[in-house]
Design a protein around this motif. Structure first.
Motif, mmCIF file in Angstrom:
data_model
loop_
_atom_site.group_PDB
_atom_site.id
_atom_site.type_symbol
_atom_site.label_atom_id
_atom_site.label_comp_id
_atom_site.label_asym_id
_atom_site.label_seq_id
_atom_site.Cartn_x
_atom_site.Cartn_y
_atom_site.Cartn_z
ATOM 1 N N ALA A 221 17.123 12.957 24.156
ATOM 2 C CA ALA A 221 16.702 13.386 25.509
ATOM 3 C C ALA A 221 17.272 14.766 25.832
ATOM 4 O O ALA A 221 16.620 15.589 26.493
ATOM 5 N N ALA A 222 18.486 15.032 25.333
ATOM 6 C CA ALA A 222 19.095 16.354 25.562
ATOM 7 C C ALA A 222 18.328 17.441 24.808
ATOM 8 O O ALA A 222 18.137 18.552 25.318
ATOM 9 N N VAL A 223 17.874 17.103 23.610
ATOM 10 C CA VAL A 223 17.086 18.084 22.827
ATOM 11 C C VAL A 223 15.770 18.377 23.551
ATOM 12 O O VAL A 223 15.369 19.539 23.700
ATOM 13 N N VAL A 224 15.118 17.318 24.029
ATOM 14 C CA VAL A 224 13.844 17.502 24.748
ATOM 15 C C VAL A 224 14.067 18.384 25.977
ATOM 16 O O VAL A 224 13.283 19.302 26.245
ATOM 17 N N TYR A 225 15.154 18.141 26.694
ATOM 18 C CA TYR A 225 15.464 18.959 27.877
ATOM 19 C C TYR A 225 15.613 20.433 27.483
ATOM 20 O O TYR A 225 15.034 21.325 28.109
ATOM 21 N N ALA A 226 16.356 20.666 26.415
ATOM 22 C CA ALA A 226 16.650 22.052 26.003
ATOM 23 C C ALA A 226 15.382 22.799 25.599
ATOM 24 O O ALA A 226 15.199 23.964 25.966
ATOM 25 N N VAL A 227 14.506 22.152 24.843
ATOM 26 C CA VAL A 227 13.336 22.879 24.314
ATOM 27 C C VAL A 227 12.175 22.897 25.304
ATOM 28 O O VAL A 227 11.229 23.659 25.109
ATOM 29 N N GLY A 228 12.279 22.093 26.354
ATOM 30 C CA GLY A 228 11.172 22.012 27.316
ATOM 31 C C GLY A 228 11.273 22.998 28.467
ATOM 32 O O GLY A 228 10.456 22.978 29.382
ATOM 33 N N GLN A 229 12.272 23.877 28.429
ATOM 34 C CA GLN A 229 12.474 24.817 29.537
ATOM 35 C C GLN A 229 11.513 26.007 29.451
ATOM 36 O O GLN A 229 11.030 26.343 28.377
ATOM 37 N N PRO A 230 11.269 26.680 30.581
ATOM 38 C CA PRO A 230 10.459 27.899 30.547
ATOM 39 C C PRO A 230 11.093 28.943 29.624
ATOM 40 O O PRO A 230 12.308 28.902 29.388
ATOM 41 N N SER A 231 10.279 29.886 29.136
ATOM 42 C CA SER A 231 10.759 30.819 28.103
ATOM 43 C C SER A 231 11.883 31.734 28.598
ATOM 44 O O SER A 231 12.619 32.296 27.792
ATOM 45 N N ARG A 232 12.048 31.855 29.930
ATOM 46 C CA ARG A 232 13.159 32.699 30.413
ATOM 47 C C ARG A 232 14.514 31.993 30.304
ATOM 48 O O ARG A 232 15.561 32.630 30.447
ATOM 49 N N VAL A 233 14.480 30.680 30.061
ATOM 50 C CA VAL A 233 15.721 29.887 30.072
ATOM 51 C C VAL A 233 16.222 29.639 28.653
ATOM 52 O O VAL A 233 15.453 29.244 27.783
ATOM 53 N N ASN A 234 17.505 29.901 28.421
ATOM 54 C CA ASN A 234 18.135 29.441 27.174
ATOM 55 C C ASN A 234 19.227 28.433 27.533
ATOM 56 O O ASN A 234 20.242 28.797 28.135
ATOM 57 N N VAL A 235 18.977 27.188 27.176
ATOM 58 C CA VAL A 235 20.035 26.167 27.329
ATOM 59 C C VAL A 235 20.972 26.383 26.136
ATOM 60 O O VAL A 235 20.672 25.988 25.023
ATOM 61 N N SER A 236 22.091 27.035 26.378
ATOM 62 C CA SER A 236 22.935 27.463 25.253
ATOM 63 C C SER A 236 23.747 26.321 24.665
ATOM 64 O O SER A 236 23.881 26.214 23.452
ATOM 65 N N GLU A 237 24.303 25.479 25.553
ATOM 66 C CA GLU A 237 25.169 24.390 25.081
ATOM 67 C C GLU A 237 25.000 23.166 25.963
ATOM 68 O O GLU A 237 24.968 23.284 27.181
ATOM 69 N N LEU A 238 24.926 22.021 25.334
ATOM 70 C CA LEU A 238 24.926 20.762 26.087
ATOM 71 C C LEU A 238 25.936 19.827 25.436
ATOM 72 O O LEU A 238 25.847 19.564 24.239
ATOM 73 N N VAL A 239 26.897 19.350 26.238
ATOM 74 C CA VAL A 239 27.874 18.377 25.734
ATOM 75 C C VAL A 239 27.499 17.020 26.308
ATOM 76 O O VAL A 239 27.297 16.890 27.518
ATOM 77 N N ILE A 240 27.368 16.026 25.449
ATOM 78 C CA ILE A 240 26.984 14.688 25.916
ATOM 79 C C ILE A 240 27.862 13.653 25.227
ATOM 80 O O ILE A 240 27.836 13.518 24.009
ATOM 81 N N ARG A 241 28.681 12.980 26.066
ATOM 82 C CA ARG A 241 29.672 12.019 25.532
ATOM 83 C C ARG A 241 29.410 10.624 26.091
ATOM 84 O O ARG A 241 28.878 10.496 27.191
ATOM 85 N N PRO A 242 29.878 9.601 25.379
ATOM 86 C CA PRO A 242 29.989 8.295 26.024
ATOM 87 C C PRO A 242 30.936 8.428 27.225
ATOM 88 O O PRO A 242 31.908 9.197 27.151
ATOM 89 N N ARG A 243 30.668 7.686 28.287
ATOM 90 C CA ARG A 243 31.543 7.795 29.472
ATOM 91 C C ARG A 243 32.988 7.492 29.155
ATOM 92 O O ARG A 243 33.899 8.040 29.750
ATOM 93 N N MET A 244 33.193 6.590 28.198
ATOM 94 C CA MET A 244 34.557 6.155 27.866
ATOM 95 C C MET A 244 35.271 7.084 26.897
ATOM 96 O O MET A 244 36.437 6.867 26.580
ATOM 97 N N GLN A 245 34.574 8.098 26.387
ATOM 98 C CA GLN A 245 35.196 8.939 25.340
ATOM 99 C C GLN A 245 36.159 9.947 25.939
ATOM 100 O O GLN A 245 35.780 10.768 26.765
ATOM 101 N N GLU A 246 37.418 9.897 25.486
ATOM 102 C CA GLU A 246 38.444 10.806 26.016
ATOM 103 C C GLU A 246 38.423 12.166 25.336
ATOM 104 O O GLU A 246 38.718 13.176 25.944
ATOM 105 N N PHE A 247 38.092 12.197 24.028
ATOM 106 C CA PHE A 247 38.212 13.452 23.262
ATOM 107 C C PHE A 247 36.906 14.234 23.244
ATOM 108 O O PHE A 247 35.870 13.723 23.600
#
Ligand code: NAP
Length: 247
Positions: A221-247
């Motif tokens: 879903a994060a990949v779809v979000y990143a590539v589905g943006q208008p051409s003026r937008v660069n989604v440079s970084e997306l961090v996606i963790r389990p809620r319980m993940q500390e590191f």
């Protein structure tokens, strides 16, 4: 965000995050070219995509082989005319203490996780430049941000992915080409089943008991979000963790 008419190449699509990403991009209308070494799995995935009303093609390719990776991109252009999205997802995570000296596994991680990103990227740049558009998505890891015992070489390869992604983004920003780094935490896939080190296997098992991992679809879903943006937008970084993940 329709991706109809876009051609997306996904490496490591035979399982896990790549598999889910192919399905998610196809569901948005993209023609997906699914690549990896296990041809039977790619064929089964393509069949699933078509059954769901999407468009899919398969290409068997070992991304550590420069010739194969280059030929793969060239063939996709011959067959489909363009490449709008390249998802460099193929990867291996063979955790162990440096002290153990499992040098073949170090080499495999470097080959797949670093050269396996560089070769398809190098091949796709002229294609995207000629189009004046395109998005390259590289899958790094939270391991790149915080090294942990047993994860040194894997972390190094994933930090390399993040570092080279930023260089490529800067090199291509005047060509209409975007670069996205996806940084997932722990995801429930077969990745850890290839670990040979007993201590590392135990560590993963303990982690699984204490935390609900992400599902591959969460990252897709994060990949779809990143590539589905208008051409003026660069989604440079997306961090996606389990809620319980500390590191
Ligand atoms: N699972 C996690 O917790 C997690 C967290 C952060 C980041 N990641 C990253 O996410 C990416 C996908 O991993 P995953 O979790 O989905 O694991 P996975 O299910 O094991 O998928 C890895 C994919 O890489 C492919 N691959 C491995 N070596 C290859 C080679 N030499 N040439 C071509 N393809 C190759 C495999 O396909 P074949 O065997 O068919 O070639 C497979 O489809 C990896 O880059 C991984 O480092 C995973």
């Amino acid at each position: 965000m329709s991706l109809t008419g876009k051609v997306a190449v996904i490496t490591g699509a035979s399982s896990g995050i790549g598999h889910a990403t192919a399905k998610a991009l196809a569901a948005q209308g993209a023609t997906v070219v699914v690549t990896g070494r296990r041809e039977d799995r790619l064929v089964a995935l393509a069949k699933e995509v078509v059954q769901d009303g999407g468009i899919a093609d398969t290409y068997t390719c070992d991304v550590t082989d420069e010739g194969q990776a280059t030929a793969m991109i060239e063939d996709v252009v011959k067959r489909h005319g363009r490449v709008d999205v390249l998802v460099n997802n193929a990867g291996v995570m063979l955790l162990s203490r440096i002290e153990r000296g499992l040098t073949d596994e170090w080499r495999q991680m470097t080959d797949v996780n670093v050269h396996g990103v560089l070769f398809p990227t190098h091949a796709v740049i002229p294609v995207m430049k000629a189009q004046g558009s395109g998005t390259i998505v590289n899958i790094s890891s939270t391991a790149a941000r915080r090294s942990r015992p047993l994860g040194g070489v894997y972390a190094a390869t994933k930090a390399a992915v993040a570092a080279l992604s930023e260089s490529v983004r800067l090199e291509l920003l005047k060509d209409g080409i975007g670069v996205t780094v996806i940084i997932p935490g722990a995801v429930d896939t077969e990745l850890s089943t290839h670990i040979t080190d007993k201590e590392a296997q135990g560590g993963i098992a303990a982690l699984k008991q204490n935390m609900e991992f992400l599902q591959p679809e969460d990252v897709a879903a994060a990949v779809v979000y990143a590539v589905g943006q208008p051409s003026r937008v660069n989604v440079s970084e997306l961090v996606i963790r389990p809620r319980m993940q500390e590191f």
